[in-house]
Design a protein around this motif. Structure first.
Motif, PDB file in Angstrom:
ATOM      1  N   ASP A  10      11.061 -12.499 -10.504  1.00  0.00           N
ATOM      2  CA  ASP A  10      12.081 -12.864  -9.509  1.00  0.00           C
ATOM      3  C   ASP A  10      13.292 -11.940  -9.620  1.00  0.00           C
ATOM      4  N   GLY A  11      13.642 -11.283  -8.511  1.00  0.00           N
ATOM      5  CA  GLY A  11      14.807 -10.412  -8.468  1.00  0.00           C
ATOM      6  C   GLY A  11      14.548  -8.986  -8.909  1.00  0.00           C
ATOM      7  N   LEU A  12      13.350  -8.694  -9.438  1.00  0.00           N
ATOM      8  CA  LEU A  12      13.026  -7.327  -9.851  1.00  0.00           C
ATOM      9  C   LEU A  12      12.595  -6.499  -8.642  1.00  0.00           C
ATOM     10  N   TYR A  13      12.680  -5.200  -8.788  1.00  0.00           N
ATOM     11  CA  TYR A  13      12.269  -4.278  -7.735  1.00  0.00           C
ATOM     12  C   TYR A  13      10.903  -3.687  -8.072  1.00  0.00           C
ATOM     13  N   LEU A  14      10.035  -3.663  -7.084  1.00  0.00           N
ATOM     14  CA  LEU A  14       8.700  -3.088  -7.197  1.00  0.00           C
ATOM     15  C   LEU A  14       8.702  -1.749  -6.475  1.00  0.00           C
ATOM     16  N   TYR A  15       8.094  -0.736  -7.101  1.00  0.00           N
ATOM     17  CA  TYR A  15       7.887   0.539  -6.414  1.00  0.00           C
ATOM     18  C   TYR A  15       6.677   1.235  -7.025  1.00  0.00           C
ATOM     19  N   CYS A  16       6.199   2.245  -6.338  1.00  0.00           N
ATOM     20  CA  CYS A  16       5.063   3.020  -6.819  1.00  0.00           C
ATOM     21  C   CYS A  16       5.466   4.487  -6.921  1.00  0.00           C
ATOM     22  N   HIS A  72       0.861  -1.189   0.000  1.00  0.00           N
ATOM     23  CA  HIS A  72       0.000   0.000   0.000  1.00  0.00           C
ATOM     24  C   HIS A  72       0.895   1.237   0.000  1.00  0.00           C
ATOM     25  N   ALA A  73       0.848   2.010  -1.078  1.00  0.00           N
ATOM     26  CA  ALA A  73       1.811   3.095  -1.296  1.00  0.00           C
ATOM     27  C   ALA A  73       1.404   4.448  -0.742  1.00  0.00           C
ATOM     28  N   THR A  74       0.144   4.686  -0.519  1.00  0.00           N
ATOM     29  CA  THR A  74      -0.308   6.024  -0.158  1.00  0.00           C
ATOM     30  C   THR A  74       0.321   6.476   1.156  1.00  0.00           C
ATOM     31  N   PRO A  75       0.869   7.672   1.136  1.00  0.00           N
ATOM     32  CA  PRO A  75       1.511   8.186   2.357  1.00  0.00           C
ATOM     33  C   PRO A  75       0.475   8.549   3.412  1.00  0.00           C
ATOM     34  N   THR A  76       0.959   8.766   4.608  1.00  0.00           N
ATOM     35  CA  THR A  76       0.059   9.296   5.627  1.00  0.00           C
ATOM     36  C   THR A  76      -0.234  10.732   5.239  1.00  0.00           C
ATOM     37  N   PHE A  77      -1.458  11.133   5.418  1.00  0.00           N
ATOM     38  CA  PHE A  77      -1.878  12.460   5.002  1.00  0.00           C
ATOM     39  C   PHE A  77      -1.539  13.491   6.072  1.00  0.00           C
ATOM     40  N   PRO A  78      -1.110  14.679   5.658  1.00  0.00           N
ATOM     41  CA  PRO A  78      -0.865  15.748   6.624  1.00  0.00           C
ATOM     42  C   PRO A  78      -2.165  16.107   7.345  1.00  0.00           C
ATOM     43  N   GLU A  79      -2.047  16.456   8.601  1.00  0.00           N
ATOM     44  CA  GLU A  79      -3.241  16.786   9.383  1.00  0.00           C
ATOM     45  C   GLU A  79      -3.999  17.974   8.802  1.00  0.00           C
ATOM     46  N   ASN A  80      -3.281  18.899   8.162  1.00  0.00           N
ATOM     47  CA  ASN A  80      -3.953  20.090   7.647  1.00  0.00           C
ATOM     48  C   ASN A  80      -4.623  19.842   6.291  1.00  0.00           C
ATOM     49  N   ASP A  81      -4.369  18.684   5.651  1.00  0.00           N
ATOM     50  CA  ASP A  81      -4.995  18.399   4.357  1.00  0.00           C
ATOM     51  C   ASP A  81      -5.242  16.897   4.212  1.00  0.00           C
ATOM     52  N   PRO A  82      -6.227  16.373   4.925  1.00  0.00           N
ATOM     53  CA  PRO A  82      -6.467  14.926   4.877  1.00  0.00           C
ATOM     54  C   PRO A  82      -7.111  14.463   3.577  1.00  0.00           C
ATOM     55  N   TYR A  83      -7.410  15.384   2.663  1.00  0.00           N
ATOM     56  CA  TYR A  83      -8.110  15.003   1.441  1.00  0.00           C
ATOM     57  C   TYR A  83      -7.222  15.084   0.201  1.00  0.00           C
ATOM     58  N   ASN A  84      -5.908  15.039   0.397  1.00  0.00           N
ATOM     59  CA  ASN A  84      -5.011  14.999  -0.759  1.00  0.00           C
ATOM     60  C   ASN A  84      -5.384  13.806  -1.626  1.00  0.00           C
ATOM     61  N   LEU A  85      -5.362  14.026  -2.919  1.00  0.00           N
ATOM     62  CA  LEU A  85      -5.636  12.950  -3.852  1.00  0.00           C
ATOM     63  C   LEU A  85      -4.384  12.702  -4.678  1.00  0.00           C
ATOM     64  N   TYR A  86      -4.128  11.434  -4.929  1.00  0.00           N
ATOM     65  CA  TYR A  86      -2.924  11.052  -5.665  1.00  0.00           C
ATOM     66  C   TYR A  86      -3.282  10.171  -6.845  1.00  0.00           C
ATOM     67  N   GLU A  87      -2.491  10.313  -7.905  1.00  0.00           N
ATOM     68  CA  GLU A  87      -2.526   9.362  -9.006  1.00  0.00           C
ATOM     69  C   GLU A  87      -1.380   8.385  -8.757  1.00  0.00           C
ATOM     70  N   SER A 145      -2.971   0.388  -3.853  1.00  0.00           N
ATOM     71  CA  SER A 145      -2.442  -0.900  -3.411  1.00  0.00           C
ATOM     72  C   SER A 145      -2.128  -1.799  -4.594  1.00  0.00           C
ATOM     73  N   TYR A 146      -1.151  -2.664  -4.377  1.00  0.00           N
ATOM     74  CA  TYR A 146      -0.765  -3.650  -5.373  1.00  0.00           C
ATOM     75  C   TYR A 146      -0.663  -4.996  -4.657  1.00  0.00           C
ATOM     76  N   SER A 147      -1.341  -5.997  -5.198  1.00  0.00           N
ATOM     77  CA  SER A 147      -1.328  -7.337  -4.606  1.00  0.00           C
ATOM     78  C   SER A 147      -0.731  -8.318  -5.600  1.00  0.00           C
ATOM     79  N   ILE A 148       0.033  -9.260  -5.071  1.00  0.00           N
ATOM     80  CA  ILE A 148       0.645 -10.293  -5.911  1.00  0.00           C
ATOM     81  C   ILE A 148       0.936 -11.497  -5.026  1.00  0.00           C
ATOM     82  N   THR A 149       1.073 -12.653  -5.641  1.00  0.00           N
ATOM     83  CA  THR A 149       1.448 -13.859  -4.902  1.00  0.00           C
ATOM     84  C   THR A 149       2.867 -14.249  -5.288  1.00  0.00           C
TER      85      THR A 149
END
Length: 127
Positions: free
Chosen positions: A72-78, A20-35, A58-62
């Motif tokens: 195998d061996g690749l790096y995942l990021y968002c 789950h990539a979404t950061p914690t939202f700042p208290e002064n702007d809890p409605y930030n939207l991200y692509e 979020s990204y799910s994989i088995t």
């Protein structure tokens, strides 16, 4: 990034993984939207290739799918972009392996690791 794993019943190597990539939202702007866009890269120093249709928080994989897809061996990021400010962010990089133990051994720290019991229910592993 939040990381969760659910180990398969009586199987030490395989798991279902949720990132789950979404950061914690700042208290002064809890409605930030991200692509969001998830990527796979050969190493941490190169730009990755976008994973088709993976534009969610979020990204799910088995571990089985990691093996089947050749990840195998690749790096995942968002990469996620604040819709209002256009500021771009990147999550941490997670090295993927078809063996869950190798993911942990590579330095990934999971927020929660659970296990499926014999009936398919998820239970928390003891600390």
């Amino acid at each position: 990034m939040k990381k969760y794993a659910i180990r398969l019943h009586q199987n030490k190597c395989h798991a279902h993984l949720i990132f789950h990539a979404t950061p914690t939202f700042p208290e002064n702007d809890p409605y930030n939207l991200y692509e969001h866009q998830w990527y796979l890269a050969d190493n941490k120093n190169t730009l990755g290739n976008p994973i088709e249709d993976e534009q969610f928080e979020s990204y799910s994989i088995t571990t089985n799918l990691i093996e089947e897809e050749g990840y195998d061996g690749l790096y995942l990021y968002c990469k996620y972009t604040d819709i209002n400010t256009k500021q771009e962010f990147k999550s941490e990089y997670i090295r993927l392996y078809s063996n869950f133990n190798k993911i942990v051994d590579s330095g990934a720290v999971f927020d929660k690791i659970s296990i499926y019991d014999e009936t398919g229910y998820i239970k928390k592993l003891p600390c």
